[in-house]
Design an enzyme around this catalytic site. Structure first.
Site, short mmCIF file in Angstrom:
data_model
loop_
_atom_site.label_atom_id
_atom_site.label_comp_id
_atom_site.label_asym_id
_atom_site.label_seq_id
_atom_site.Cartn_x
_atom_site.Cartn_y
_atom_site.Cartn_z
N CYS A 175 0.81 -1.22 0.00
CA CYS A 175 0.00 0.00 0.00
C CYS A 175 0.85 1.27 0.00
CB CYS A 175 -0.95 0.05 1.17
SG CYS A 175 -2.10 1.43 0.95
N CYS B 101 -6.18 2.34 -3.09
CA CYS B 101 -5.53 2.81 -1.88
C CYS B 101 -6.50 3.73 -1.15
CB CYS B 101 -4.25 3.55 -2.26
SG CYS B 101 -3.00 3.40 -1.01
#
Length: 435
Positions: free
Chosen positions: A160, A372
């Site tokens: 991430c 994200c």
């Protein structure tokens, strides 16, 4: 004697469990095994919130036995190597395990040797990471009394890509409430050249950065951490000399700062030495340098960059047709997130099904989708969804939540992050349901 399975999966993380669950739920295979040594399965996306004191760490983990799909054989062991020519995986305790089809999904590993000094400093004192110990992060944030708060990340691919800045936005909000903010400078130093790779999202994040008065420093490659002197050392990845002087700081007349290096310049203590640029910090948050697990790196299954060598659309191994890889270990050019896995799994499952039944590949194609959830404040979030070409591709289902533009900050997206996504994860994704 080696045990044999039709489908053998390495890894009991999001990718391994979801793949097994869908294969069994859809009755695509009746012989599925997972090699996984850990006894606890963590929902890591919530660790961002744990590090900001707004989520209970204990709720992020569940016993691995509880998430193993019905009908799967769990081999509680470590994979240690491959003999792909002979359809064999080597393990630490259980010996050789053979397969018809192999799914490689062990996630990634941390290699602290890539940033000397960081391993010794990590999770001690004022150095923290939501990736390794979010409870320590919260302690550091809570106890910070002012000075330079440095948020950074290594130059390797990481889980991430947005996570190193999410905690910064939340920490800044916390300090603003606790009167610490006025005695602090908040810095974000990254080897990248932009705050985020998707234009629509970057625009919003730059507004957040300006609102929070954060200093961005681009082209900063983290190369060492000196914990004793509290200095993070960087190599500058772009030539910065102009007329023999480094244009990194305010000079006479103020106009000399190179804007591609600095946004919203703050005068914090730095040391320049041996061509390196050291930023002095009073607290440091970073992601750990990340690599494929050693047994994967040392195999003949990786590409030049050391990640699993798979086709970016089919997730099939480029050399061995009966091997697939997905999740963080896969060498595909998109962000390593659980959301990416959500879209990769159906492609892998479809291909395995058709190979098992008809010895041919399916026509489902993974387009590089990743997402994200960028938390920008308590009660605010932006949702970056994008493909291989960095196109912004919001999920049409967001309309059901009355969110017309997910590139803008929204409290409903925060609710999705804090309540909706964990629920979907435990109750739908890991159970093999389509989400």
């Amino acid at each position: 004697m080696a045990t044999h399975h039709q489908v053998l999966i390495i890894g009991g993380g999001t990718a391994g469990i979801m793949t097994a669950a869908q294969l069994l739920e859809q009755k695509k295979s009746n012989s599925v095994a997972i090699i996984e040594p850990a006894s606890t399965h963590y929902y890591q996306p919530a660790w961002t919130l744990v590090g900001a004191g707004t989520y209970d760490y204990d709720k992020t983990g569940r016993p691995m036995a509880d998430v193993m799909p019905n009908g799967v054989e769990w081999i509680m062991d470590k994979a240690t190597g491959f003999d792909a020519e002979n359809n064999t995986v080597k393990t630490e305790v259980s010996g050789d395990i053979t397969y018809d089809y192999l799914v490689v999904a062990p996630g990634l590993a941390y290699d602290f040797s890539l940033v000397p000094g960081l391993g010794e400093a990590m999770d001690k004192g004022v150095v923290c990471s939501n990736y390794t110990d979010p409870l320590h992060t919260w302690n550091v944030v809570k106890n910070f009394k002012g000075g330079t708060a440095l948020f950074t990340q290594p130059a390797t691919p990481i889980k991430c890509g947005g996570a190193p800045q999410k905690i910064m936005y939340l920490a800044e909000s916390h300090w603003a409430k606790s009167k610490t903010r006025s005695k602090s400078e908040v810095l974000f130093a990254t080897a990248g050249t932009v705050i985020f790779g998707v234009k629509e999202i970057a625009k919003t994040l730059m507004e957040v950065v300006d609102r929070k008065d954060i200093n961005l420093r681009f082209n900063h490659k983290l190369v060492e951490v000196d914990a004793e002197n509290q200095i993070a050392w960087y190599e500058l990845t772009k030539d910065v000399s102009a007329g023999g002087c480094v244009v990194m700081a305010e000079q006479e007349g103020n106009e000399r700062i190179d804007k591609t290096f600095q946004h919203n310049y703050k005068d914090v203590k730095v040391t320049v030495k041996d061509g390196r640029y050291g930023i002095h910090y009073d607290m440091l948050h970073t992601a750990p340098p990340s690599v494929a697990p050693k047994f994967v790196q040392q195999s003949n299954l990786v590409n030049d960059a050391g990640w699993l060598d798979v086709d970016k659309h089919t997730m099939q191994h480029n050399k061995y047709a009966n091997i697939f890889g997905l999740g963080d270990v896969a060498g595909v050019p998109t962000a390593k997130t659980g959301a990416a896995i959500r879209k990769q799994v159906p492609v892998v499952v479809d291909n395995l099904d058709l190979l098992i039944q008809h010895d041919k590949m399916g026509n489902k194609s993974y387009n590089g989708y990743s997402s994200c959830p960028l938390v920008t404040d308590f009660g605010k979030m932006v949702l970056a969804e994008f493909d291989y070409d960095k196109n912004f591709i919001p999920d049409p289902k967001l309309k059901n939540l009355f969110i017309s533009d997910s590139s803008k900050e929204h409290w409903r997206l925060w609710m999705l992050k804090k309540y909706g996504l964990p629920y979907l994860y435990w109750n739908k994704m890991l159970k093999g349901k389509d989400v």
